[in-house]
Design a protein around this motif. Structure first.
Motif, short mmCIF file in Angstrom:
data_model
loop_
_atom_site.label_atom_id
_atom_site.label_comp_id
_atom_site.label_asym_id
_atom_site.label_seq_id
_atom_site.Cartn_x
_atom_site.Cartn_y
_atom_site.Cartn_z
N GLU A 152 0.83 -1.20 0.00
CA GLU A 152 0.00 0.00 0.00
C GLU A 152 0.87 1.26 0.00
OE1 GLU A 152 -2.67 -0.26 3.27
OE2 GLU A 152 -3.82 -1.93 2.41
N ARG A 153 1.83 1.26 -0.92
CA ARG A 153 2.73 2.39 -1.15
C ARG A 153 3.62 2.71 0.04
NH1 ARG A 153 -1.05 6.82 -4.39
NH2 ARG A 153 -1.66 5.42 -6.12
N ARG A 154 3.72 1.79 0.94
CA ARG A 154 4.58 2.01 2.10
C ARG A 154 5.70 0.97 2.08
NH1 ARG A 154 2.62 1.72 8.47
NH2 ARG A 154 4.65 2.26 9.38
N LYS A 155 6.92 1.45 2.23
CA LYS A 155 8.06 0.55 2.17
C LYS A 155 8.23 -0.17 3.50
CE LYS A 155 12.44 1.89 2.15
NZ LYS A 155 13.73 2.46 1.70
N TRP A 156 8.21 -1.52 3.42
CA TRP A 156 8.35 -2.33 4.62
C TRP A 156 9.75 -2.93 4.78
CZ3 TRP A 156 4.90 -3.80 8.57
CH2 TRP A 156 3.66 -3.18 8.49
N GLY A 157 10.50 -2.92 3.71
CA GLY A 157 11.84 -3.48 3.80
C GLY A 157 12.50 -3.55 2.42
N VAL A 158 13.71 -4.05 2.40
CA VAL A 158 14.47 -4.18 1.16
C VAL A 158 15.19 -5.52 1.16
CG1 VAL A 158 16.34 -3.26 -0.26
CG2 VAL A 158 14.83 -1.69 0.97
N VAL A 159 15.08 -6.22 0.05
CA VAL A 159 15.84 -7.45 -0.15
C VAL A 159 16.97 -7.14 -1.13
CG1 VAL A 159 15.79 -9.81 -1.03
CG2 VAL A 159 13.88 -8.95 0.32
N ARG A 160 18.17 -7.48 -0.73
CA ARG A 160 19.35 -7.09 -1.49
C ARG A 160 20.27 -8.30 -1.69
NH1 ARG A 160 23.32 -2.45 0.95
NH2 ARG A 160 24.83 -2.31 -0.76
N VAL A 161 20.65 -8.51 -2.93
CA VAL A 161 21.51 -9.65 -3.26
C VAL A 161 22.69 -9.15 -4.10
CG1 VAL A 161 21.66 -11.93 -4.31
CG2 VAL A 161 19.51 -11.18 -3.27
N GLY A 162 23.89 -9.58 -3.71
CA GLY A 162 25.09 -9.23 -4.48
C GLY A 162 25.56 -10.42 -5.29
N PHE A 163 25.68 -10.25 -6.59
CA PHE A 163 26.09 -11.32 -7.50
C PHE A 163 27.52 -11.05 -7.99
CE2 PHE A 163 21.50 -11.17 -7.66
CZ PHE A 163 21.13 -12.50 -7.64
N SER A 164 28.42 -11.97 -7.69
CA SER A 164 29.80 -11.83 -8.14
C SER A 164 29.88 -12.07 -9.65
CB SER A 164 30.70 -12.83 -7.41
OG SER A 164 32.00 -12.82 -7.95
N LEU A 165 30.67 -11.22 -10.32
CA LEU A 165 30.84 -11.35 -11.76
C LEU A 165 32.19 -11.98 -12.11
CD1 LEU A 165 29.41 -7.90 -12.96
CD2 LEU A 165 28.24 -10.10 -12.74
N LYS A 166 32.78 -12.70 -11.15
CA LYS A 166 34.07 -13.33 -11.40
C LYS A 166 33.96 -14.36 -12.53
CE LYS A 166 36.78 -13.89 -7.99
NZ LYS A 166 37.43 -14.34 -6.72
N HIS A 167 32.85 -15.10 -12.55
CA HIS A 167 32.65 -16.08 -13.61
C HIS A 167 32.54 -15.40 -14.97
CE1 HIS A 167 28.57 -14.65 -13.00
NE2 HIS A 167 28.21 -15.24 -14.11
N LEU A 168 31.93 -14.17 -14.96
CA LEU A 168 31.82 -13.42 -16.21
C LEU A 168 33.20 -13.02 -16.71
CD1 LEU A 168 30.13 -11.98 -18.36
CD2 LEU A 168 29.97 -10.02 -16.83
N GLN A 169 34.06 -12.59 -15.81
CA GLN A 169 35.43 -12.23 -16.18
C GLN A 169 36.17 -13.44 -16.75
OE1 GLN A 169 36.86 -10.64 -12.48
NE2 GLN A 169 35.70 -8.74 -12.65
#
Length: 262
Positions: free
Chosen positions: A148-165
């Motif tokens: 309902e337009r109110r922020k209750w939290g944040v989910v944050r994920v960090g993806f390593s790009l070592k495999h891409l390199q």
């Protein structure tokens, strides 16, 4: 100075060098374009897959965040951290207080990256930065949870790009090997073509040297209908004409000598 040295080379060598230069130039341009496109497409694919996973995690975290179920959130983080290329997972509440994270000791994240996540107002945020601790680039994907337009939290994920390199290095290696093989094939083709292009010219050169020494019976044998064949025919006609003129001149000289004796 270099141009003068090139001009001193024979036609066959210049033809081969020109052919090799064209091959190297073409392969380089195509390889760079292909590498750039492949890199962009692969990076886009990695981002889309990471965003999908983060959004799925955010959707499943709505109820635990509302009920402050820390255990469930930690179980989510621990189960996903074992997946390939995931460097860290952080779940915060509406006050930016960490409810769950994995691993327990997060790799140091740049301040400006964290600051943008705190002030996130969009449906998602994707940031790419270099993490010294992980020694690789990281895609930091944050998905806020709005009810309902109110922020209750944040989910944050960090993806390593070592495999891409690693894939980039592999791709560059394959391009290099392909280039070397293409150059070798190009040299072989250039040498083969030079026989058809410079062969008739060499034959003309040898025939002209023989004619210059006075042997007007020399004939160039090139049985083709192209320019070389026409040139050979013209040269042979010229040689015959010179031979005829030489014989006429010889007869005229003999007649003059005969008259002189009389």
């Amino acid at each position: 100075m270099g141009l003068l040295k090139i001009r001193e080379l024979n036609l066959k060598t210049r033809f081969v060098f020109s052919f090799i230069f064209i091959i190297i130039f073409t392969i380089t341009i195509l390889s760079l374009a292909n590498h750039y496109r492949w890199n962009q497409d692969y990076l886009k694919q990695v981002r889309e897959e990471g965003l999908t996973l983060t959004q799925t995690l955010a959707q499943g975290s709505i109820d635990p965040i509302i009920t402050n179920d820390i255990y469930t959130l930690n179980e989510y983080a621990k189960s996903l951290i074992n997946k390939k290329n995931i460097a860290y997972i952080v779940i915060t509440d509406r006050y930016n207080v960490v409810l769950a994270q994995s691993p327990d000791s997060l790799p140091p994240i740049l301040f400006e990256i964290n600051n943008r996540v705190v002030n996130i107002a969009n449906s998602y945020l994707v940031q790419t930065y270099f993490n010294k601790s992980l020694n690789s680039n990281v895609n930091d994907i944050s998905v806020p949870i709005f009810i309902e337009r109110r922020k209750w939290g944040v989910v944050r994920v960090g993806f390593s790009l070592k495999h891409l390199q690693a894939e980039i290095v592999k791709n560059i290696t394959m391009v290099g090997l392909t280039g070397v093989i293409s150059i070798v094939i190009g040299v072989a083709v250039a040498l083969l073509l030079s026989r058809f292009v410079t062969g008739p010219i060499d034959q003309f050169t040898r025939s002209m040297k023989i004619v210059a020494l006075g042997n007007l019976d020399q004939q160039v044998k090139i049985n083709t209908t192209d320019e070389f064949g026409t040139l050979a025919k013209t040269f042979n006609q010229m040689a015959v004409s010179l031979q005829t003129s030489k014989e006429e001149l010889k007869r005229t000289y003999q007649q003059l000598m005969q008259k002189e004796k009389m």
